[in-house]
Write a protein that holds these residues in place. Sequence first.
Motif, short mmCIF file in Angstrom:
data_model
loop_
_atom_site.label_atom_id
_atom_site.label_comp_id
_atom_site.label_asym_id
_atom_site.label_seq_id
_atom_site.Cartn_x
_atom_site.Cartn_y
_atom_site.Cartn_z
N THR B 55 38.68 -30.02 -53.32
CA THR B 55 37.47 -29.98 -54.14
C THR B 55 36.43 -31.00 -53.68
O THR B 55 35.37 -31.12 -54.28
CB THR B 55 37.82 -30.24 -55.62
N GLY B 56 36.76 -31.74 -52.63
CA GLY B 56 35.82 -32.74 -52.11
C GLY B 56 34.87 -32.11 -51.11
O GLY B 56 35.09 -32.19 -49.89
N TYR B 57 33.81 -31.49 -51.63
CA TYR B 57 32.93 -30.73 -50.74
C TYR B 57 32.17 -31.61 -49.77
O TYR B 57 31.74 -31.13 -48.71
CB TYR B 57 31.98 -29.84 -51.55
N ASP B 58 32.00 -32.90 -50.08
CA ASP B 58 31.34 -33.78 -49.12
C ASP B 58 32.23 -33.98 -47.89
O ASP B 58 31.75 -33.98 -46.75
CB ASP B 58 30.94 -35.12 -49.76
N HIS B 59 33.55 -34.14 -48.13
CA HIS B 59 34.47 -34.25 -47.00
C HIS B 59 34.51 -32.97 -46.19
O HIS B 59 34.52 -32.98 -44.95
CB HIS B 59 35.88 -34.58 -47.49
N LEU B 60 34.54 -31.85 -46.91
CA LEU B 60 34.66 -30.55 -46.23
C LEU B 60 33.41 -30.22 -45.41
O LEU B 60 33.51 -29.64 -44.33
CB LEU B 60 34.93 -29.45 -47.26
N LEU B 61 32.24 -30.57 -45.94
CA LEU B 61 31.02 -30.31 -45.19
C LEU B 61 31.00 -31.10 -43.88
O LEU B 61 30.59 -30.58 -42.85
CB LEU B 61 29.78 -30.68 -46.04
N PHE B 62 31.45 -32.34 -43.96
CA PHE B 62 31.51 -33.15 -42.74
C PHE B 62 32.45 -32.50 -41.73
O PHE B 62 32.12 -32.36 -40.54
CB PHE B 62 31.97 -34.57 -43.06
N LEU B 63 33.63 -32.08 -42.21
CA LEU B 63 34.59 -31.44 -41.31
C LEU B 63 34.02 -30.17 -40.68
O LEU B 63 34.22 -29.91 -39.50
CB LEU B 63 35.88 -31.10 -42.08
N LEU B 64 33.29 -29.40 -41.49
CA LEU B 64 32.66 -28.19 -40.98
C LEU B 64 31.71 -28.54 -39.84
O LEU B 64 31.73 -27.91 -38.78
CB LEU B 64 31.90 -27.48 -42.10
N GLY B 65 30.91 -29.58 -40.05
CA GLY B 65 29.99 -30.01 -39.02
C GLY B 65 30.72 -30.46 -37.75
O GLY B 65 30.30 -30.15 -36.64
N VAL B 66 31.82 -31.15 -37.96
CA VAL B 66 32.58 -31.68 -36.82
C VAL B 66 33.13 -30.56 -35.94
O VAL B 66 33.02 -30.59 -34.72
CB VAL B 66 33.73 -32.60 -37.30
N ILE B 67 33.72 -29.55 -36.58
CA ILE B 67 34.39 -28.50 -35.78
C ILE B 67 33.45 -27.38 -35.36
O ILE B 67 33.86 -26.48 -34.64
CB ILE B 67 35.61 -27.91 -36.52
N PHE B 68 32.20 -27.45 -35.82
CA PHE B 68 31.29 -26.32 -35.61
C PHE B 68 31.22 -25.87 -34.15
O PHE B 68 31.33 -24.69 -33.84
CB PHE B 68 29.88 -26.65 -36.13
N PHE B 69 31.03 -26.84 -33.26
CA PHE B 69 30.93 -26.49 -31.84
C PHE B 69 32.19 -26.89 -31.06
O PHE B 69 32.14 -27.04 -29.84
CB PHE B 69 29.69 -27.14 -31.21
N LEU B 70 33.30 -27.08 -31.73
CA LEU B 70 34.54 -27.36 -31.03
C LEU B 70 35.30 -26.06 -30.86
O LEU B 70 35.81 -25.49 -31.81
CB LEU B 70 35.38 -28.37 -31.82
N PHE B 71 35.32 -25.57 -29.60
CA PHE B 71 35.88 -24.25 -29.35
C PHE B 71 37.35 -24.29 -28.97
O PHE B 71 38.04 -23.29 -29.05
CB PHE B 71 35.07 -23.54 -28.27
N ARG B 72 37.82 -25.44 -28.52
CA ARG B 72 39.21 -25.50 -28.06
C ARG B 72 40.10 -26.16 -29.10
O ARG B 72 39.72 -27.19 -29.68
CB ARG B 72 39.28 -26.24 -26.73
#
Lengths: 173, 228
Positions: B55-72
């Motif tokens: 339920t910690g959407y601030d943590h999840l948004l950061f994670l989304l940003g981190v993996i956005f362009f990580l393809f491997r």
Amino acid sequence: MTYAHIPAKQLWLATLAAFATGLLTLVIVIMPAEYNIDPTGIGTQLGLTALSPEKLNEAPSALSNLANMDGLTTLVIPAGSGKEFKLEVAEGGQVDFEWITDGASIYVDTHGEPFNDPSGYFKSYVIATTSEMKGSFTAPFAGTHGWYFRNDGQQDITIQLFFEGQYENPHAM
Amino acid sequence: MKLSITRLVLLLAMLTTASFAVAHGVDDNTRTFLQQNTGVQFVPFLYIGAKHMITGYDHLLFLLGVIFFLFRSREVLLYVSLFTLGHSITLMSGVLANIQLNAYLIDAIIGLSVVYKGFDNLGGFKRVLGFQPDTRYAVLIFGLFHGFGLATKLQEFHIPADGLLTNLIAFNIGVEIGQFAALGIILILISAWRHSATFSRFAVLTNTLLMASGIMLTGYQLTGYFNS
């Protein structure tokens, strides 16, 4: 790639759009709804400020308009105990009442006992477990009529009791 | 559907997340639970930790940003591990040493971490600074702040000293379970999206929205700070 390779103009447009969207939403929606801070006045117009804790705590209590009338009593029923509140009412006398707790449900036996009756006889009018009640009773006999509240919970319960009608000598027991 | 370890793991992540899909407002129940139960409560704290992360959407948004362009997968694993390392260090030390930090300010910094990642994903720092700051360090350092954020939430419950270390470890493991579950969902969705042409078309928009949400988060927390 670990980032989007976009022309500078697109980057700055995106950044500007992000800040604009973010700040606008903050000022128009989020601050009014969460903090009752409304610099533009739009939040209030949209009704969002009513969501803020500040506004929610302002709401008048259910019985505040009764506070000035006779027959308003506050009872505190400690956890695990019971208390009675009685009125002296003649036969046929009518009493209108309303009571509300601080939120918890409480057991109530609305009843009457004849004057000077050693048999311990009493007549119950309503028995319930609830957090508020509104009603009236007509005394079937002369005696002490009223409420027995019993708190079966773990926290003390405060009750605001209001009554009006044909009674004398309201007293707690 | 082709059966493979990856799919099984992702399916498990989905099911775990679905079982946690409840709204905020768990805090009152948590508070009541803690008042009535002392000592080691391993599984309850495991659950509370997972719930905080899901339920910690601030943590999840950061994670989304981190993996956005990580393809491997290797990269995803590396960056998520760095984030985990960071937030575990400060979660544990923050609670154990009872480090007193203003929750609003910490949460505002977490909001800024989301802005940072959105901007970084658009090549913003390459433009402004001429180079992209080592994202691995950034994720680790912001991870430290995310951990302090988690610590402040936990400190609000005034967990008694009796059994604190075990409960804290359980909470931390729970956070990782929650992170795993949430990441699973995010990765499934973004992997599917990457197969479409719309991914590159909407990548800029998505990261712009990420920045905007980071600004809202930061502003929301800062307002709370100045209002308190």
